[in-house]
Each structure stands twice: as structure tokens, then as C-alpha cells.
Write an enzyme that holds these catalytic residues in place. Structure first.
Site, PDB file in Angstrom:
ATOM      1  CG  ASP A 133      -2.010   1.034   1.178  1.00 33.18           C
ATOM      2  OD1 ASP A 133      -2.381   1.444   0.072  1.00 33.18           O
ATOM      3  OD2 ASP A 133      -2.482   1.453   2.252  1.00 33.18           O
ATOM      4  CB  CYS A 187     -21.304  -9.896  -4.468  1.00 33.99           C
ATOM      5  SG  CYS A 187     -19.869  -9.209  -3.613  1.00 33.99           S
ATOM      6  CB  CYS A 190     -25.538  -9.946  -0.897  1.00 35.68           C
ATOM      7  SG  CYS A 190     -25.206  -9.223   0.728  1.00 35.68           S
ATOM      8  CB  CYS A 193     -21.487  -3.567   1.680  1.00 39.21           C
ATOM      9  SG  CYS A 193     -21.613  -3.876  -0.097  1.00 39.21           S
ATOM     10  CB  CYS A 197     -22.721   2.841   3.182  1.00 40.88           C
ATOM     11  SG  CYS A 197     -21.604   4.266   3.134  1.00 40.88           S
ATOM     12  CB  CYS A 241     -15.780   3.426   8.434  1.00 38.98           C
ATOM     13  SG  CYS A 241     -17.492   2.833   8.422  1.00 38.98           S
ATOM     14  CB  CYS A 244     -18.904  -1.691   3.821  1.00 37.75           C
ATOM     15  SG  CYS A 244     -17.133  -1.456   3.607  1.00 37.75           S
ATOM     16  CB  CYS A 248     -19.255  -8.489   4.212  1.00 34.08           C
ATOM     17  SG  CYS A 248     -18.911  -9.633   2.845  1.00 34.08           S
TER      18      CYS A 248
END
Length: 310
Positions: A133, A187, A190, A193, A197, A241, A244, A248
Site C-alpha cells: 500500500d 456477491c 446481496c 454493504c 453505509c 470505518c 461495510c 458482509c
């Protein structure tokens, strides 16, 4: 390099990665990620990167690792678990779980460097670089390409076995190895998330509008104040945060991490709401001396805490 040598080196590399504590490792062929380049360009064009101007820099290097590190033939992706069931005191301003312990950049980069050194010992012609990162590398996309998961509607990489509470590291190598394949998207229909939010930052096309993302607002935003329209939607978050990811369904498979460096300090978990708001610069420096929370600096954290008072 013969196919036999490729197989042997690939197997040794992966076994060493597991020995170092990485939970998953995958390898993909270095190339230009054309579809991801188009998505990134659209995201930038509509300003969803907010004040993160650096996201528009080095575009071609970001979408093609061969432009970032000359001679790159393979991208090795690793996942390192940070999930924990430990929680802060009820009612206290919250920080994202990934920042509970020592800054992941230091922990994972050290392990990746050890992995790189191991590969170089096995093949003296090895050249490359490791990233956590910290450079224009599409880490999630490369992890997807190597079959470690799919990119979910919340833009997180989701691993079918263990969910999304992982740090991702990347290693670019000049070696041809045996490559893994992407897996399908699980996914389905669904939308937990998206629905959960508080600021509607997750768009229908699986993009994150940073302008309204709580993680962006509490970490990357440099303004002296949280925008008024979001100040009452932070849901108690003072740094980052997890909403989300917490909602899941795939994270029901998450396991407690085993990295001692990620162990949260007892005093951090025990801090009450009042103690958070009374935190001074000296206390901040002591509590977060080697933490990712230092990214927002004391001034930024106090700004976030002030917004939570309202």
C-alpha cells in the site's frame, strides 16, 4: 527457465510465504489491466477520489506493473489476516480494526522482504520490488487476478474462505512462474454493504465515492472540519470505518488473527468516551507511537472527535 524449474520455484515461494505467516498467496502474469484502467479513469473523471490527487498520478504505472518496475513478469499477491473479535468500550469513539495494533506497513513489508530474499537465494537472477500500500499498485486487482478472491460491491477484496479482513502485499518479480486464475464473483444479489453505509458512499457500480466515505473523511481529508452534512453520520467512527465489512456475510468465516504485532493495547480498548475526548498530544503520541492512526495526526483525530461531540 524450464517448466520444471518454474513449478519448483513457485511451490517453494508459496510454501515460504505460508511459513512466514501469510494466509493466502497467489501469482499472476504481469500485464496491463485494461478493464481496471477504464474503471479507474471513470472514477477519476467524476472526482470520486476527492482530495486524493495522488490517485491520478502515475496512471500507466498504476495499471501496468511493467511500467513501474522494468522487467516485471510476475505479480505475487499475499493476504495477511488482521481480523479480531476484540472490541473497544461501548460508546467510545471507534477506530477501524486494522489500526488496533502496529502499523501493518512495517509488519508486512518486513515479511515480504524476507520472502523476496528467499526467492533470490533460490534463483540468483531474481530482481524486483515489494510493496504494501505504498506505491501505485492496484493491490486488490492483482489479488483478484491471482485467484485470492473477488472485488465485492464495497470495493474490498473478498476471500471465499475467510472474508475481507486482510492486508494485501504485492511483490513484482522478473521471473516467469506458474500462474493462478481468477475465481467467480460470489456477491450475488446481496446489497448489505450498500444498504448499511450511513453516507451512501458505495455506488451501484461498485465504486466508492470518497467524498462521502467515512474512512476518507476521518483519515485522508485535510480540512479543519468534517463537512457539516456528514458530521452527524459518522456513527461514532473517529478513524476509519468497518461497517461495510462487518455486515458482509462472507466475514462470518473470519478467524482471529495470530499476529502478536496486531494485538491492541489494553489501554486502547479500555478508553472511555470521556478519555478519548480528553486525549492530548502527548497521550496521542504514546498510544499510537507505531500505529496507522498516526496517519491522521493528532490534529486530524481531534477534528474527528470534535465532530462526534455534536
Amino acid at each position: 527457465m524450464t517448466n520444471s524449474k518454474k513449478f519448483q520455484l513457485t511451490e517453494k515461494l508459496k510454501n515460504k510465504a505460508f511459513e512466514l505467516g501469510f494466509d493466502f498467496v497467489g501469482i499472476s502474469e504481469a500485464k496491463r489491466l485494461d478493464a481496471d484502467a477504464e474503471r479507474l479513469e471513470r472514477w477519476l473523471d467524476v472526482g470520486m477520489h476527492a482530495e486524493m490527487a495522488y490517485m491520478a498520478n502515475n496512471f500507466e504505472k498504476r495499471v501496468d506493473p511493467r511500467k513501474l518496475v522494468e522487467g516485471t513478469k510476475s505479480v505475487v499477491s499475499v493476504l495477511y489476516n488482521y481480523h479480531t473479535e476484540k472490541e473497544q468500550v461501548d460508546g467510545a469513539p471507534k477506530i477501524a480494526k486494522y489500526a488496533y495494533g502496529k502499523d501493518y506497513h512495517f509488519v508486512i513489508k518486513e515479511k515480504l522482504r524476507e520472502l523476496f530474499d528467499y526467492v533470490k537465494k533460490e534463483d540468483s537472477q531474481t530482481e524486483g520490488r515489494v510493496f504494501v500500500d505504498s506505491a501505485p499498485v492496484l493491490d486488490r486487482a492483482w489479488a483478484r487476478e491471482s485467484g485470492l478472491g473477488w472485488i465485492g460491491k464495497n470495493s474490498m477484496l473478498i476471500n471465499k474462505q475467510r472474508g475481507s479482513d486482510f492486508f494485501i502485499g504485492s511483490m513484482l518479480l522478473n521471473l516467469e512462474l506458474i500462474y493462478d486464475s481468477p475465481i467467480k464473483d460470489y456477491c450475488g444479489s446481496c446489497t448489505r454493504c450498500i444498504d448499511s453505509c450511513p453516507t451512501d458512499a458505495i455506488t451501484p457500480d461498485r465504486s466508492i465515492d470518497s467524498n462521502s466515505c467515512i474512512s476518507y473523511l476521518t483519515i485522508e481529508l485535510k480540512s479543519d472540519k468534517i463537512p457539516e452534512k456528514f458530521a452527524d453520520q459518522l456513527n461514532g467512527w473517529a478513524f476509519g470505518c468497518d461497517i461495510c465489512q462487518d455486515v458482509c456475510p462472507w466475514n462470518r468465516f473470519a478467524l482471529e488473527n495470530t499476529e502478536a504485532e496486531f494485538e491492541p493495547k489494553d489501554e486502547l480498548l479500555a478508553m472511555t468516551r470521556d478519555e478519548w475526548h480528553e486525549l492530548d498530544h502527548e497521550g496521542f503520541s504514546k498510544l499510537f507511537s507505531k500505529s496507522a492512526v498516526k496517519r491522521t495526526k493528532f490534529k486530524g483525530l481531534k477534528r474527528n472527535l470534535d465532530a462526534l461531540k455534536k
